[in-house]
Design a protein around this motif. Structure first.
Motif, PDB file in Angstrom:
ATOM      1  N   VAL B  83       0.850  -1.179   0.000  1.00 15.52           N
ATOM      2  CA  VAL B  83       0.000   0.000   0.000  1.00 15.52           C
ATOM      3  C   VAL B  83       0.890   1.235   0.000  1.00 15.52           C
ATOM      4  O   VAL B  83       1.793   1.346   0.832  1.00 15.52           O
ATOM      5  N   LEU B  84       0.645   2.122  -0.948  1.00 17.45           N
ATOM      6  CA  LEU B  84       1.374   3.396  -0.959  1.00 17.45           C
ATOM      7  C   LEU B  84       0.391   4.518  -0.669  1.00 17.45           C
ATOM      8  O   LEU B  84      -0.628   4.638  -1.348  1.00 17.45           O
ATOM      9  N   VAL B  85       0.712   5.302   0.349  1.00 20.30           N
ATOM     10  CA  VAL B  85      -0.070   6.509   0.591  1.00 20.30           C
ATOM     11  C   VAL B  85       0.768   7.654   0.057  1.00 20.30           C
ATOM     12  O   VAL B  85       1.844   7.942   0.591  1.00 20.30           O
ATOM     13  N   ALA B  86       0.306   8.274  -1.032  1.00 21.28           N
ATOM     14  CA  ALA B  86       1.086   9.334  -1.671  1.00 21.28           C
ATOM     15  C   ALA B  86       0.243  10.595  -1.692  1.00 21.28           C
ATOM     16  O   ALA B  86      -0.795  10.646  -2.343  1.00 21.28           O
ATOM     17  N   MET B 104      -1.972  -1.257  -3.757  1.00 16.29           N
ATOM     18  CA  MET B 104      -2.900  -0.132  -3.647  1.00 16.29           C
ATOM     19  C   MET B 104      -2.136   1.188  -3.551  1.00 16.29           C
ATOM     20  O   MET B 104      -1.114   1.280  -2.878  1.00 16.29           O
ATOM     21  N   ILE B 105      -2.656   2.181  -4.264  1.00 18.69           N
ATOM     22  CA  ILE B 105      -2.085   3.532  -4.135  1.00 18.69           C
ATOM     23  C   ILE B 105      -3.203   4.468  -3.687  1.00 18.69           C
ATOM     24  O   ILE B 105      -4.208   4.623  -4.385  1.00 18.69           O
ATOM     25  N   ILE B 106      -3.037   5.026  -2.512  1.00 18.28           N
ATOM     26  CA  ILE B 106      -4.027   5.957  -1.979  1.00 18.28           C
ATOM     27  C   ILE B 106      -3.472   7.362  -2.133  1.00 18.28           C
ATOM     28  O   ILE B 106      -2.316   7.622  -1.741  1.00 18.28           O
ATOM     29  N   THR B 107      -4.265   8.251  -2.724  1.00 19.19           N
ATOM     30  CA  THR B 107      -3.719   9.582  -2.961  1.00 19.19           C
ATOM     31  C   THR B 107      -4.788  10.650  -2.757  1.00 19.19           C
ATOM     32  O   THR B 107      -5.985  10.354  -2.721  1.00 19.19           O
ATOM     33  N   ASP B 108      -4.321  11.883  -2.585  1.00 22.87           N
ATOM     34  CA  ASP B 108      -5.234  13.009  -2.364  1.00 22.87           C
ATOM     35  C   ASP B 108      -5.590  13.628  -3.708  1.00 22.87           C
ATOM     36  O   ASP B 108      -4.789  14.362  -4.294  1.00 22.87           O
ATOM     37  N   SER B 109      -6.803  13.351  -4.198  1.00 19.78           N
ATOM     38  CA  SER B 109      -7.169  13.800  -5.547  1.00 19.78           C
ATOM     39  C   SER B 109      -7.197  15.324  -5.637  1.00 19.78           C
ATOM     40  O   SER B 109      -7.024  15.887  -6.707  1.00 19.78           O
ATOM     41  N   ASP B 136      -4.240  -0.627  -7.793  1.00 25.99           N
ATOM     42  CA  ASP B 136      -5.566  -0.350  -7.268  1.00 25.99           C
ATOM     43  C   ASP B 136      -5.537   1.077  -6.704  1.00 25.99           C
ATOM     44  O   ASP B 136      -5.103   1.299  -5.584  1.00 25.99           O
ATOM     45  N   VAL B 137      -5.932   2.048  -7.528  1.00 22.28           N
ATOM     46  CA  VAL B 137      -5.773   3.454  -7.148  1.00 22.28           C
ATOM     47  C   VAL B 137      -7.011   3.966  -6.409  1.00 22.28           C
ATOM     48  O   VAL B 137      -8.136   3.800  -6.880  1.00 22.28           O
ATOM     49  N   LYS B 138      -6.783   4.527  -5.257  1.00 22.94           N
ATOM     50  CA  LYS B 138      -7.890   5.139  -4.507  1.00 22.94           C
ATOM     51  C   LYS B 138      -7.640   6.644  -4.454  1.00 22.94           C
ATOM     52  O   LYS B 138      -6.788   7.112  -3.677  1.00 22.94           O
ATOM     53  N   SER B 139      -8.338   7.383  -5.283  1.00 20.29           N
ATOM     54  CA  SER B 139      -8.201   8.834  -5.258  1.00 20.29           C
ATOM     55  C   SER B 139      -9.243   9.403  -4.315  1.00 20.29           C
ATOM     56  O   SER B 139     -10.437   9.321  -4.591  1.00 20.29           O
ATOM     57  N   ILE B 140      -8.794   9.928  -3.239  1.00 16.64           N
ATOM     58  CA  ILE B 140      -9.727  10.443  -2.230  1.00 16.64           C
ATOM     59  C   ILE B 140      -9.459  11.933  -2.042  1.00 16.64           C
ATOM     60  O   ILE B 140      -8.297  12.328  -1.868  1.00 16.64           O
ATOM     61  N   PRO B 141     -10.506  12.745  -2.094  1.00 16.05           N
ATOM     62  CA  PRO B 141     -10.282  14.194  -1.919  1.00 16.05           C
ATOM     63  C   PRO B 141     -10.035  14.547  -0.454  1.00 16.05           C
ATOM     64  O   PRO B 141     -10.902  15.135   0.201  1.00 16.05           O
ATOM     65  N   PHE B 142      -8.846  14.173   0.045  1.00 13.13           N
ATOM     66  CA  PHE B 142      -8.557  14.354   1.466  1.00 13.13           C
ATOM     67  C   PHE B 142      -8.704  15.808   1.920  1.00 13.13           C
ATOM     68  O   PHE B 142      -9.222  16.096   2.989  1.00 13.13           O
ATOM     69  N   THR B 143      -8.209  16.729   1.080  1.00 14.87           N
ATOM     70  CA  THR B 143      -8.242  18.147   1.478  1.00 14.87           C
ATOM     71  C   THR B 143      -9.684  18.632   1.612  1.00 14.87           C
ATOM     72  O   THR B 143     -10.067  19.212   2.634  1.00 14.87           O
ATOM     73  N   THR B 144     -10.492  18.379   0.579  1.00 14.78           N
ATOM     74  CA  THR B 144     -11.899  18.808   0.608  1.00 14.78           C
ATOM     75  C   THR B 144     -12.627  18.180   1.797  1.00 14.78           C
ATOM     76  O   THR B 144     -13.355  18.866   2.521  1.00 14.78           O
TER      77      THR B 144
END
Lengths: 349, 612
Positions: B83-86, B104-109, B136-144
């Motif tokens: 799992v990469l949190v980028a 999995m790559i989790i990132t802040d969209s 397995d890319v998870k683009s999550i709008p972390f900032t919003t």
């Protein structure tokens, strides 16, 4: 070797059996006498005295003294002595070092030991030449001096160790010359009694490589070229006591006693940093006398070695002397237990 | 909506990457602690740039933190991340190629603006343009989402954005099925009293992250890591540098001596100085000196004064200390030198790990100047290695060089904390009285010399850097005396072997390939060889904790194998030592990329040697 109660604490008491191997006529013979005299005055048993030195002719000094002694490596005596003094604050720790050892290779350590005001008695034997490596110029050598590495003359500006020391917060600054054993003893005694870093610069004559470097201030007219500064006394000098120092704006200048009002003659105040800096900076090359004696003394500043232990005690007082287990078991901790079963049943450990 | 499944795994490797200041180290450390508390074995590796704050949004400014969590013994921070949190495009660019295929790559969209992508060379959005195909890319709008969660809180927008890392942590705690209460407790302890508003904000955001994991259908499965089979006991998570500091303090306590640490700040060793400085209530003295040379010289002065003297440094600092090390050797005084190795030569790679100071440690002094060398193998091992270095230094009157490295110094792992009563006591035995004191008279067995510390009644004497008379310690230039003293110094260090535990073979006592690890390669070697043994391969390993002297049984072990493989983070320095001492044709596996070995690298090499 055991100290007996009845032993007389004289200069011999501090003399080791080692044969002294300085060149005949070397100024260091007189200086070791001054230091021994100071030790007698200080009256600390010799097993409570340690002498640390670097490398160079003068740094053979500890071998000739019946104290604890540590002949170390080039330039590092101040740093090693700092660890020793912090480790054993009750010892009288002396550092004996030359001009090359202190101001060239060891400049950094020497500077920071002064800045920390660690309670070392630091004797800087200044012959303005490298003796042990046979005649190269040092940071205190005069401009234009011909040496083995400067056959066409020194073109480095020289350092004045006392002015440097005063500039970085030195709390005891004094100067003497090899030939005046009594004055050397006087400044070393006062320096040793000073509860902080004491710098005693001792001019020494190197008979082989820089013979006569201090002739002007040790010759028959020496009183015209030196001034023995003493706290509370007027700054008067000269073969006939006819010369004096007076204020000249922010500077000081020489005058004839007969030419000035008596009240214009400066009275030496060893707690006055500005005056001390001006006095320490005087030199015959500028047409001024060399200041000898205790030029500056500020006993109020706490010493580093004192504060190291004061701080440890304060932290112990506020946090308490914790058991080791409490320290090791701090932070994010957890226990892993397991259930062991045998014939008599199970238990969780 | 499909049921979310729970996937049982025995190991997961997670890598966090973001700008310095994104809070990745904090999130990483928190997850490490959570996993440890829940009984997983963990191992972590921080990875950060040497610039304090490199430009935001650039690959050079990326700060990373990798951890491996497992239900079996974990020896390294893992090979490739599952799992990469980028946290931004730069972080994706920095690390995505290292992720295992299908990982999995989790990132802040929110961070994928055209400008940000362009800055790191993405022509379009890598999450959607096929660059990350196979992941397995998870683009999550972390900032919003963070801003939204905090919209009712009276806080500046910048402060709100800084809470983002707790949103990420919330998602991860859900994903890895850990107990959220532990994080809430942490927030409360860290911020509760001093910064109640920050505590409130982080709590809200963390819970939002948890709920996000729970309510979105973004994740089809959660990970379930069973607790590892770990030796029962009291544990804490610790970095190698902290462990080394505590080992020194413990040694001072158990020898009834005062610790005196003379040092100078240098990455990655400084944390040892930081840690010891905190504990003055244990009587510890720290002297931050003007340079590396002064650091060791203050320690030597402290040793002369009878203190438990230590200096800490990293490669270039050790180079500066060289002359003083020689002084300590000829003085024969107890002194511990800790070298947390980093990439060299010269200033090299200050924040990256390497093992290339081994020959410097062995020989980096003028003259024949033997010095015992011990190498810690893992963060928790730094405690006992430091303790042992002190024991040997005191017992044999010698400087001892302890090698750790950036990887184990800054990395962390669970440490089974010993009780003070379980640690051995030892005595300095300085001479207090002796009618016929001679400072170089020796113990016939250990060859340790007599030491009387200044201030001892009637034992005043002189020591120094010049060669000494074999008995009195007085200066001696007698030719035969120098021969004898050189031999004694050599034999004394060689004799320490009696205190060096025999090397323990991991696997069978004989076979085709023996892998020798030393220091920080211990984890990768052990992990790799364990896996190979499970596959039935004829391979064993040993870990060299003592390099000088080598364990007494090393020659015999080596002789029982057809081939010897030595993986090292240098160009073959231990190989040089083993080859010259045992006349064996070692095979080297070398890597100098500022990065520790991955287990697969060792596995591949062994398989190659086995002809498979």
């Amino acid at each position: 070797m055991t100290t007996t109660v009845n032993e007389v604490m004289d200069k011999n008491y501090f003399t080791s059996k080692a044969e002294v191997k300085w060149c005949p006529g070397c100024g260091d013979y007189a200086i070791i006498n001054s230091v021994k005299g100071a030790m007698v005055n200080r009256a600390k048993p010799r097993d409570e005295v340690a002498i640390v030195s670097g490398i160079g002719c003068s740094s053979r000094f500890p071998y000739y003294m019946e104290t604890y002694g540590f002949h170390t490596i080039h330039g590092r005596a101040a740093a090693i002595a700092s660890g020793l003094k912090v480790g054993k604050p009750d010892l009288d720790v002396w550092v004996i070092s030359g001009d090359g050892d202190s101001t060239a290779i060891g400049g950094n350590h020497w500077i920071h030991a002064i800045r920390r005001n660690i309670n070392l008695n630091y004797v800087l034997i200044n012959n303005k030449i490298y003796g042990l490596t046979k005649g190269q110029y040092s940071p205190t050598s005069e401009m234009g001096q011909i040496t083995k590495t400067t056959p066409y003359g020194v073109i480095d500006y020289p350092m004045n160790p006392l002015v440097t020391a005063l500039g970085i917060g030195g709390t005891f600054v004094a100067r003497s010359i090899d030939k005046d054993v009594k004055m050397g003893e006087e400044i070393c005694t006062r320096g040793a009694n000073h509860p902080g870093f004491s710098l005693m610069e001792m001019y020494s004559n190197c008979v082989i490589f820089n013979d006569g470097a201090h002739d002007k201030i040790t010759g028959k007219d020496k009183a015209d070229f030196t001034i023995h500064v003493q706290h509370g006394k007027k700054l008067i000098f000269g073969v006939e006591n006819n010369l004096c120092l007076v204020q000249d704006g922010f500077r000081i200048k020489m005058a004839k006693v007969s030419d000035v009002a008596e009240s214009a003659i400066i009275v030496h105040d060893e707690t006055n940093l500005q005056l001390a800096t001006l006095l320490a900076d005087m030199a015959p090359s500028k047409g001024q006398p060399v200041a000898l004696g205790v030029i500056y003394c500020d006993p109020a500043k706490k010493s580093y070695d004192f504060m190291v232990h004061e701080q440890v005690q304060q932290v112990i007082a506020s946090k308490g002397e914790q058991p080791l287990d409490k320290l090791l078991r701090a932070g994010d901790t957890w226990t892993i237990s397991t259930t062991l079963c045998n014939a008599s049943g199970c238990k969780t450990v | 909506m499909g049921q979310i499944s729970l996937k049982s795994v025995d190991q997961v490797v997670i890598k966090f990457t973001g700008d310095s200041g994104d809070g990745m180290q904090l999130v990483g450390n928190q997850l490490t602690a959570l996993a440890a508390v829940s009984g997983n074995d963990v191992n972590s590796l921080p990875d950060y740039p040497s610039e304090i704050r490199a430009p935001a949004g650039t690959v050079a400014g990326i700060s990373g933190f990798q951890i491996a969590l497992g239900s079996r013994d974990i020896h390294t921070a893992g090979d490739a991340p599952d799992v990469l949190v980028a946290m931004n495009p730069a972080a994706v660019q920095h690390s995505y190629k290292h992720v295992v295929k299908g990982g999995m790559i989790i990132t802040d969209s929110d961070m994928f603006t055209e400008k940000a992508m362009e800055k790191v060379g993405f022509k379009s959005n890598p999450c959607t343009d096929g660059t990350l195909a196979g992941y397995d890319v998870k683009s999550i709008p972390f900032t919003t989402l963070t801003r939204e969660a905090l919209k009712d809180l009276d806080m500046g927008p910048k402060d709100k954005d800084r809470c983002k890392n707790f949103f990420v942590l919330g998602v991860l705690v859900w994903l890895f099925n850990k107990n959220p209460q532990d994080v809430l407790n942490f927030i409360n302890t860290k911020f509760g009293k001093k910064l109640p508003k920050i505590a409130e904000a982080n709590t809200i955001v963390f819970k939002a992250g948890l709920n996000y994991g729970e309510t979105t259908v973004m994740f089809q499965q959660r990970y379930d890591l069973k607790a590892a089979t770990i030796e029962p006991g009291f544990y804490r998570n610790i970095t190698g540098n902290e462990a080394a500091a505590l080992g020194l303090i413990a040694a001072a306590k158990k020898s009834n001596m005062q610790l005196l640490l003379g040092s100078y700040p240098i990455t990655p060793a400084t944390d040892i100085l930081h840690e010891v400085s905190k504990h003055k209530n244990f009587g510890a003295i720290t002297m931050q000196m003007e340079d590396e040379i002064a650091g060791i010289c203050a320690a030597i002065g402290g040793a002369f004064a009878g203190k438990l003297a230590v200096t800490t440094t990293s490669g270039p600092g050790l180079a500066l200390k060289g002359e003083a090390l020689g002084l300590a050797v000829i003085m024969e005084i107890p002194l511990v030198i800790v070298n947390v190795q980093r990439g060299g030569p010269s200033t090299g790679l200050p924040t990256k790990t390497e093992q290339s100071d081994l020959l410097q440690a062995m020989y980096g002094r003028n003259g024949d100047s033997p010095m015992p060398v011990i190498a810690a193998g893992s963060p928790d091992d730094c405690f006992m290695a430091a303790f042992e270095a002190c024991q040997i230094a005191i017992k044999y009157r010698t400087p001892v060089l302890l090698l750790t490295d950036g990887y184990i110094g800054q990395g962390s792992c669970p440490w089974k904390v010993p009780l003070e009563s379980e640690l051995p006591s030892f005595e300095a035995n300085f001479t207090k009285e002796d009618a016929d004191f001679k400072s170089y008279r020796r113990d016939p067995e250990t060859l340790a010399r007599n030491i009387a510390i200044p201030g001892t009644k009637g034992l005043q004497h002189r020591v120094g850097s010049l060669e000494k008379d074999v008995l009195t310690g007085a200066v001696s230039h007698v030719p035969m005396n120098h021969q004898i003293m050189t031999d004694i110094r050599k034999n004394k260090v060689a004799g320490i072997v009696r205190d060096v535990p025999n090397a323990v073979v991991n696997g069978k006592e004989s076979g085709k390939v023996l892998v020798i690890g030393w220091g920080g390669t211990y984890g990768a070697v052990k992990g790799a060889v364990d896996r190979l043994i499970l596959q039935g391969k004829s391979v064993s390993s040993i870990n060299l904790r003592w390099i000088n002297p080598f364990p007494a049984n090393l020659a015999k072990i080596i002789a029982n194998f057809d081939k010897v493989l030595i993986p090292e983070l240098n160009t073959g320095q231990l190989s040089v030592l083993i080859r010259s001492q045992f006349l064996v044709d070692t095979v080297s596996l070398n890597k100098v990329q500022g990065d520790p070995f991955r287990e697969y690298e060792v596995i591949d090499k062994v398989n190659e040697m086995l002809g498979e």
